[in-house]
Design a protein around this motif. Structure first.
Motif, PDB file in Angstrom:
ATOM      1  N   SER A  73      10.535 -48.373  43.301  1.00 23.46           N
ATOM      2  CA  SER A  73      10.062 -49.691  43.711  1.00 23.46           C
ATOM      3  C   SER A  73      11.227 -50.587  44.112  1.00 23.46           C
ATOM      4  O   SER A  73      11.140 -51.349  45.089  1.00 23.46           O
ATOM      5  CB  SER A  73       9.262 -50.343  42.581  1.00 23.46           C
ATOM      6  N   LEU A  98      10.018 -47.344  38.720  1.00 31.43           N
ATOM      7  CA  LEU A  98      10.813 -48.568  38.757  1.00 31.43           C
ATOM      8  C   LEU A  98      11.937 -48.467  39.780  1.00 31.43           C
ATOM      9  O   LEU A  98      12.113 -49.361  40.623  1.00 31.43           O
ATOM     10  CB  LEU A  98      11.394 -48.841  37.365  1.00 31.43           C
ATOM     11  N   PRO A 156       7.421 -43.791  34.583  1.00 27.98           N
ATOM     12  CA  PRO A 156       7.618 -45.186  34.976  1.00 27.98           C
ATOM     13  C   PRO A 156       9.060 -45.524  35.383  1.00 27.98           C
ATOM     14  O   PRO A 156       9.278 -46.465  36.140  1.00 27.98           O
ATOM     15  CB  PRO A 156       7.221 -45.967  33.713  1.00 27.98           C
ATOM     16  N   SER A 172      15.654 -50.936  27.694  1.00 24.68           N
ATOM     17  CA  SER A 172      15.142 -51.930  28.652  1.00 24.68           C
ATOM     18  C   SER A 172      16.239 -52.897  29.087  1.00 24.68           C
ATOM     19  O   SER A 172      16.101 -54.118  29.005  1.00 24.68           O
ATOM     20  CB  SER A 172      13.950 -52.696  28.062  1.00 24.68           C
ATOM     21  N   ALA A 210      16.425 -47.331  30.492  1.00 24.68           N
ATOM     22  CA  ALA A 210      15.017 -47.471  30.134  1.00 24.68           C
ATOM     23  C   ALA A 210      14.817 -47.450  28.617  1.00 24.68           C
ATOM     24  O   ALA A 210      13.874 -48.059  28.108  1.00 24.68           O
ATOM     25  CB  ALA A 210      14.196 -46.366  30.779  1.00 24.68           C
TER      26      ALA A 210
END
Length: 251
Positions: free
Chosen positions: A201, A198, A194, A230, A227
């Motif tokens: 994207s 991220l 992910p 966060s 990550a």
């Protein structure tokens, strides 16, 4: 002009005030080069195709491996052993048959890289090694093409935009110099799926902003992604007047 089918396909995007029909038409008329169709290049290619960027040039000399599938979402189990370019082209054509796809299946040398960069409006560096990033940056500076650069490893990612059309924009070399001899790759250090999704994207979003002409791109800013906690952090990056790549590019 946009066809009725295109107006319907992109209707949710066209509803965004900053894009509208004019921005969608600019995307249709745009050409982007994606270098690397792995963890970063997968979401970049999928989102730019879905968004209606008219012509995507796909560059990758590698084949799909089982270890790729944990994060490289443009490919699937049936693609193992195939060229990543061919695998991605099949997926993108299924998502949006109205765009044009151009393939670069072999490694780009200095001449072919320069030609590939010259043929597009924008470049997205989704590669996984410093040498390629340096070569892509030099080609973008030489051709005056904006570069959206992303990277991710373990649980850390980073993203920036380098735009040689702007006198205040640094280039990749301004920021990273000659790199590190001890640079690790995902195959050595690992990466979480992910996270590359991220960062990829975000690269796609920056490309859409530049091509359609809206928002504030990440020029002169480095976005750091943590990550594990966060968290996002932003650093200001200035152009180096003495940079050996772009130092004389603006006279």
């Amino acid at each position: 002009m946009l066809s009725d089918d295109e107006l319907l396909r992109y209707s949710r995007q066209i509803l965004v005030q900053q894009i509208d029909v004019e921005g969608q038409l600019r995307l249709k008329q745009s050409r982007a080069l994606i270098i690397g169709l792995g963890g970063l290049g997968s979401p970049v290619a999928l989102y730019l195709a879905a968004a209606g960027v008219g012509e995507l040039h796909l560059a990758d000399f590698d084949t799909v491996d089982l270890t790729n599938l944990q994060r490289q979402i443009a490919h699937d189990t049936q693609s193992i052993g195939q060229s990543k370019v061919d695998s991605a082209m099949a997926r993108l054509a299924a998502i949006n048959p109205q765009i044009h796809l151009r393939a670069h299946r072999s490694a780009l040398d200095a001449d072919s890289l320069a030609a590939a960069v010259a043929a597009v409006d924008l470049v997205l560096d989704c590669s996984d090694n410093f040498a390629t990033r340096e070569a892509v940056n030099a080609a973008c500076v030489a051709e005056g093409k904006p570069l959206v650069s992303g990277a991710a490893i373990r649980l850390e990612g980073q993203l920036s935009v380098f735009d040689p059309r702007r006198a205040d924009s640094p280039c990749y070399h301004c920021l990273y110099g000659h790199g590190s001899e001890a640079e690790l790759t995902c195959s050595e250090a690992g990466v979480v799926g992910p996270l590359v999704g991220l960062v990829g994207s975000l690269q796609a979003l920056e490309a859409l902003k530049l091509l359609a002409g809206f928002g504030e791109p990440l020029v002169g800013r480095l976005l750091l992604v943590d990550a594990l906690g966060s968290r996002f952090r932003e650093l200001r990056v200035k152009r180096d007047p003495a940079c050996s790549v772009c130092g004389s590019a603006h006279g």
